[in-house]
Write an enzyme that holds these catalytic residues in place. Structure first.
Site, mmCIF file in Angstrom:
data_model
loop_
_atom_site.group_PDB
_atom_site.id
_atom_site.type_symbol
_atom_site.label_atom_id
_atom_site.label_comp_id
_atom_site.label_asym_id
_atom_site.label_seq_id
_atom_site.Cartn_x
_atom_site.Cartn_y
_atom_site.Cartn_z
ATOM 1 N N TYR A 32 -28.116 -16.097 44.736
ATOM 2 C CA TYR A 32 -28.776 -17.295 44.501
ATOM 3 C C TYR A 32 -29.058 -17.469 43.042
ATOM 4 C CZ TYR A 32 -33.325 -15.038 43.372
ATOM 5 O OH TYR A 32 -34.352 -14.282 42.550
ATOM 6 N N ARG A 51 -23.546 -17.262 35.458
ATOM 7 C CA ARG A 51 -24.107 -16.200 36.027
ATOM 8 C C ARG A 51 -23.761 -16.200 37.751
ATOM 9 N NH1 ARG A 51 -30.365 -14.690 35.351
ATOM 10 N NH2 ARG A 51 -30.571 -16.635 36.710
ATOM 11 N N LYS A 150 -27.764 -11.218 41.146
ATOM 12 C CA LYS A 150 -28.888 -12.015 41.420
ATOM 13 C C LYS A 150 -28.875 -12.089 43.057
ATOM 14 C CE LYS A 150 -31.766 -15.836 40.012
ATOM 15 N NZ LYS A 150 -32.999 -15.003 39.739
#
Length: 286
Positions: A32, A51, A150
């Site tokens: 996420y 990212r 993440k």
């Protein structure tokens, strides 16, 4: 009612549906990002997109849309929900195969799941907490070893938030092998004799997008930055401390495990960095 995005469709939030076999639900097999919105514009979208792709690559997961398509979805949700200050949450999972299985499904047969929604946060940039500062406690860091990805497996950070709440504090800093890794949902910093100290990037911490921007702004402002490990005792003896994240920007920390830093109010360095970050980020927002 809020409009959300699910796999190509814009829907009222009460009509959004995900399969019970989705691996994000069953296995936390998903990643996420959260991108802040100020003045109706996205803060550091490119950094979050890069990212996101790195997280997907590390998990050998495909993205169902391109970066440009993702940007268009973000903007459409901001417009449909009238967001001036707030956040856009994005989640990609490995999708919903026909049944539960530990093995990854065939990517040619199972399409990744893509979900986005907005969170309206009026006054986000002018949070009164920034004038008061946060109190934190220290807890053992028992998360898995790839915090640089993440993922949506956020159970222990949630437990950390609750441990802090039970202790009458605002948040927790996690400690591994005697050294602070990061906060439950932010990167951690101390300031001593004008020097900003924060843990260097590795698999032990999330490579914060706000972290990268803040350190760049600090160096441009002729502040000294040292990326190294630091202990809780060192933090307690610091002149000031702060955390950074996409949703809190730069947030001063005024108390650690019951020990007040300085005079117990937000420090000069953290306050100045917050001002610089908000000013520069608003200029670059898209």
């Amino acid at each position: 009612m809020r409009t959300v995005y699910v796999n190509g469709d814009y829907l009222p939030e009460n009509e959004a549906r995900i399969s019970i076999f989705d691996r994000g639900f069953l296995m936390a097999d998903g990643v996420y990002e959260v991108t802040s919105v100020l003045d109706g514009k996205l803060i550091d979208f490119d950094g979050h997109a890069v990212r996101l792709q790195r997280s997907l690559d590390e998990l050998e997961m495909a993205s169902p849309v391109s970066k440009d398509e993702l940007l268009a979805i973000h903007r459409e949700l901001i417009a449909r929900n009238g967001i001036d200050q707030g956040m856009v949450y994005l989640q990609i999972t490995r999708g919903a195969p026909a049944d539960r299985d530990f093995a990854y499904p065939d990517p040619d047969e199972t399409t990744p799941t893509l979900v986005l929604f907005t969170q309206n946060k009026p006054g986000l940039a002018d949070s009164p907490v920034a004038q008061k500062g946060l109190s934190v406690i220290s807890i053992d860091d028992i998360r898995w070893g790839r915090r640089d990805i993440k993922t949506v497996q956020l159970l222990y950070p949630s437990m950390g938030k609750m441990l802090a709440k039970k202790a009458g504090a605002d948040d927790a800093w996690m400690v591994q092998d005697g050294y602070v890794t990061e906060g439950t949902s932010n990167n951690a910093y101390i300031v001593k004799d004008g020097k900003i100290i924060t843990r260097e990037r590795s698999q032990d911490i999330l490579h914060g997008i706000t972290r990268a921007a803040v350190l760049r702004f600090a160096q441009e402002a002729q502040m000294v930055v040292e990326e190294r490990n630091f202990t809780i005792d060192e933090a307690k003896a610091a002149d000031e401390a702060f955390v950074t994240s996409a949703s809190t920007f730069v947030m001063p920390v005024v108390e650690i495990d019951g020990t007040k830093l300085g005079d117990g109010t937000p420090g000069r360095v953290a306050s100045r960095l917050r001002e610089i970050y908000l000013e520069e980020s608003r200029k670059a927002a898209i």
